[in-house]
Write a protein that holds these residues in place. Structure first.
Motif, short mmCIF file in Angstrom:
data_model
loop_
_atom_site.label_atom_id
_atom_site.label_comp_id
_atom_site.label_asym_id
_atom_site.label_seq_id
_atom_site.Cartn_x
_atom_site.Cartn_y
_atom_site.Cartn_z
N LEU A 188 0.82 -1.20 0.00
CA LEU A 188 0.00 0.00 0.00
C LEU A 188 0.86 1.26 0.00
O LEU A 188 0.54 2.24 -0.69
N GLU A 189 1.95 1.27 0.75
CA GLU A 189 2.76 2.48 0.90
C GLU A 189 3.88 2.59 -0.12
O GLU A 189 4.32 3.71 -0.43
N THR A 190 4.37 1.49 -0.64
CA THR A 190 5.50 1.54 -1.58
C THR A 190 5.15 1.03 -2.97
O THR A 190 5.89 1.29 -3.92
N GLY A 191 4.05 0.28 -3.10
CA GLY A 191 3.71 -0.31 -4.39
C GLY A 191 4.44 -1.60 -4.69
O GLY A 191 4.24 -2.18 -5.77
N LEU A 192 5.27 -2.10 -3.78
CA LEU A 192 6.03 -3.33 -3.98
C LEU A 192 5.25 -4.52 -3.41
O LEU A 192 4.85 -4.51 -2.25
N ASP A 193 5.07 -5.53 -4.23
CA ASP A 193 4.34 -6.73 -3.84
C ASP A 193 5.37 -7.81 -3.51
O ASP A 193 5.87 -8.50 -4.39
N LEU A 194 5.69 -7.97 -2.22
CA LEU A 194 6.71 -8.91 -1.78
C LEU A 194 6.10 -10.30 -1.60
O LEU A 194 4.97 -10.45 -1.12
N GLU A 195 6.92 -11.28 -1.96
CA GLU A 195 6.52 -12.69 -1.86
C GLU A 195 7.22 -13.32 -0.65
O GLU A 195 8.44 -13.24 -0.53
N MET A 196 6.45 -13.94 0.22
CA MET A 196 7.03 -14.63 1.37
C MET A 196 7.39 -16.06 0.96
O MET A 196 6.51 -16.88 0.71
N ILE A 197 8.68 -16.37 0.90
CA ILE A 197 9.13 -17.68 0.45
C ILE A 197 9.35 -18.59 1.65
O ILE A 197 9.54 -18.14 2.79
N ASN A 198 9.32 -19.89 1.40
CA ASN A 198 9.56 -20.87 2.46
C ASN A 198 11.07 -21.12 2.60
O ASN A 198 11.89 -20.61 1.83
N ARG A 199 11.42 -21.93 3.57
CA ARG A 199 12.85 -22.16 3.87
C ARG A 199 13.53 -22.99 2.80
O ARG A 199 14.72 -22.80 2.53
N GLU A 200 12.83 -23.91 2.20
CA GLU A 200 13.45 -24.71 1.15
C GLU A 200 13.81 -23.85 -0.06
O GLU A 200 14.90 -23.96 -0.62
N THR A 201 12.91 -22.96 -0.45
CA THR A 201 13.20 -22.05 -1.56
C THR A 201 14.37 -21.14 -1.21
O THR A 201 15.22 -20.86 -2.06
N GLU A 202 14.43 -20.69 0.02
CA GLU A 202 15.54 -19.84 0.44
C GLU A 202 16.87 -20.58 0.35
O GLU A 202 17.88 -20.01 -0.08
N ALA A 203 16.89 -21.84 0.75
CA ALA A 203 18.13 -22.62 0.67
C ALA A 203 18.56 -22.83 -0.78
O ALA A 203 19.75 -22.73 -1.11
N ARG A 204 17.62 -23.12 -1.66
CA ARG A 204 17.96 -23.34 -3.07
C ARG A 204 18.44 -22.05 -3.74
O ARG A 204 19.33 -22.07 -4.58
N LEU A 205 17.85 -20.92 -3.36
CA LEU A 205 18.29 -19.64 -3.93
C LEU A 205 19.71 -19.30 -3.47
O LEU A 205 20.50 -18.75 -4.23
N ALA A 206 20.04 -19.61 -2.21
CA ALA A 206 21.39 -19.37 -1.73
C ALA A 206 22.40 -20.21 -2.50
O ALA A 206 23.50 -19.75 -2.83
N VAL A 207 22.03 -21.45 -2.80
CA VAL A 207 22.92 -22.31 -3.58
C VAL A 207 23.08 -21.79 -5.00
O VAL A 207 24.18 -21.75 -5.56
N SER A 208 21.97 -21.37 -5.61
CA SER A 208 22.03 -20.87 -6.98
C SER A 208 22.86 -19.61 -7.09
O SER A 208 23.53 -19.38 -8.10
N GLY A 209 22.85 -18.78 -6.07
CA GLY A 209 23.63 -17.55 -6.12
C GLY A 209 25.12 -17.75 -6.05
O GLY A 209 25.89 -16.88 -6.49
#
Length: 497
Positions: free
Chosen positions: A241-262
């Motif tokens: 509402l205040e910034t116009g950014l639609d943030l997605e809340m990810i789960n822990r498995e997705t977070e772990a895979r993104l850290a590996v991909s980076g």
């Protein structure tokens, strides 16, 4: 010879206006406007390229007469009188010149084929300026841009990048700020008002940066603090509402895979096994990676097991106090993490035995980058020297002993730590030490990258930007090989067209 040197030899001062500069109205002080008469040929017509003298009134010619108009008379007094009469009888030079300039401008505007734009200039000149601006434009302005935002428990980070060669990208814009969104979360179970205000202030800056670029695709994520907080969902609605950014809340498995991909580009080809860990503000992700014979470019495809510890630098430092940390308190921190790892990690993760051959640790967090800066004795943190650095096991032990010997003031004054991380760095070292005890290794590689890079890598790989570039390079190489063949029907001159 210079123009001033020529004037000195001739014996008079040259008063020629520079290119692009208008001649002064009324002529120069040495020569009135009505005396600047162009040279003429035998027919009396002005030569081409000379300036046409302004028309004088008939009264001037009558007063001068035929005899006075003879400039070849040898009497010097008569010449002076003639010049005096011309000056007195001539019309206002300045006003006459202004009329001539207006008349010339009107004639120029009435010429056929000349269309004037609203600004008074010709369309061709404006188009030339636009072409010049486009030629000097930055190369990424006409290419595909991707953006990734990571709102964590401690930091708010943004990256805007364009793909380059295979598996890599060039950063166009970036932003990072410590917001401590998870401050007080462990005690209250909700995000505090001050923490949310800090995060929203940083997200507004990110929104302005995103609006500045033409983004083809972006992904905005929120991690552990919003997952644990009872008001996490309400906070994300407020952010939209205040910034116009639609943030997605990810789960822990997705977070772990993104850290590996980076961190995929930091794993060398001869490596067989890797324990990758990402120490965050509210959670810590650990992934066990092992490469078999069928090795692919996506590092996340080789994850054998993973776990996410519900502890990070913010939550652990709030639990034990991160300001005054003695060796005994530090050891209690390590034992706490050992217990969490034993209770939450799956059996495959705990049983993972990579061995010592072709195995190493890979850490991506502010904790390991701080140790790398201390090891290099950097006067100011430099990512170019830290990212990809190898640390031996004994070097890590030395840095830990040095940090434990410093008080809060000494940690704050270090340029690689600073006051924002002085109460968090030892909590992160305790989490890292627990991982080192569980999977010992002779060396550890430092990565100054994480979820943002993983988001960018995934989006670019799914769009096939690197695959298209590789196909175009292979096609160009094939065409070059065909042109070098003696029986090829392609002529050599056609390759460059």
């Amino acid at each position: 010879m210079h123009l001033d040197d020529c004037s000195a030899l001739i014996g008079y001062e040259v008063n020629t206006p520079l290119r692009g500069q208008k001649a002064p109205l009324g002529g120069t002080p040495e020569k009135p406007l009505n005396e600047r008469i162009p040279k003429s040929d035998a027919t009396g017509e002005a030569k081409k390229g000379t300036r046409r003298a302004p028309d004088l009134p008939e009264s001037v010619g009558k007063n001068l007469g035929d005899k006075d108009s003879d400039v070849s008379s040898g009497n010097p007094n008569q010449k002076k009188r003639r010049r005096r009469r011309r000056r007195n009888n001539a019309p206002n030079s300045e006003g006459h010149a202004e009329q001539q300039v207006a008349r010339n401008k009107q004639q120029h505007n009435q010429k056929p084929g000349k269309q004037r734009n609203e600004r008074g200039g010709s369309p061709g000149r404006e188009q030339h300026a636009n072409r010049k601006t486009q030629s000097h434009a930055k190369p990424y302005q006409n290419q595909q841009l991707y953006a990734a935002l990571d709102l964590g428990t401690n930091n708010c980070r943004l990256l805007v990048a364009r793909p380059t060669k295979h598996g890599q990208f060039h950063v166009v814009d970036a932003f990072s700020r410590i917001v401590r969104l998870g401050e007080g979360l462990a005690a209250s179970g909700a995000l505090s008002d001050h923490a949310m205000e800090r995060a929203i202030g940083a997200l507004k800056i990110c929104a302005s940066k995103l609006a500045r670029h033409k983004i083809k695709k972006y992904r905005l994520i929120a991690t552990e603090a919003c997952r644990q907080a009872s008001n996490g969902e309400a906070f994300l609605k407020r952010v939209k509402l205040e910034t116009g950014l639609d943030l997605e809340m990810i789960n822990r498995e997705t977070e772990a895979r993104l850290a590996v991909s980076g961190c995929a580009s930091l794993v060398e080809r001869d490596t067989k096994s890797v324990i990758l860990f990402d120490i965050g503000g509210g959670s810590s992700e650990i992934a066990a990676i092992h490469f078999d014979q069928r090795r692919t470019a996506r590092l996340a495809n080789h994850i054998k097991s993973w776990t996410s510890l519900p502890v990070g630098v913010v939550t652990l430092s709030e639990r034990f106090g991160g300001k005054d940390v003695t060796p005994e308190i530090f050891e209690n921190m390590v034992q706490t993490v050992d217990t969490m790892l034993q209770e939450t990690a799956p059996e495959a993760m705990l049983a993972f035995d990579p061995g010592l051959e072709d195995f190493h640790l890979l850490g991506t967090s502010g904790t390991v980058t701080t140790l790398a800066g201390l090891h290099l004795k950097l006067p100011k943190y430099d990512r170019r020297q830290v990212d990809g650095l190898w640390l031996a096991d004994e070097d890590v032990d030395k840095m830990l002993d040095k940090l434990l010997s410093w008080d809060l003031k000494a940690r704050s004054e270090n340029p690689c730590i600073g006051p924002d991380r002085s109460d968090l760095v030892l909590a992160g070292c305790a989490i890292m030490q627990s991982i080192r005890k569980r999977w010992p290794s002779t060396r550890m590689r430092v990565a100054d990258r994480g979820l943002r890079e993983g988001l960018l890598n995934d989006m670019m790989a799914r769009d096939g930007v690197w695959r298209r570039k590789r196909r175009s390079r292979n096609r160009k190489r094939k065409d070059q090989n065909n042109s070098n063949q003696p029986n090829s029907n392609v002529r050599s001159g056609e390759q460059n067209e």
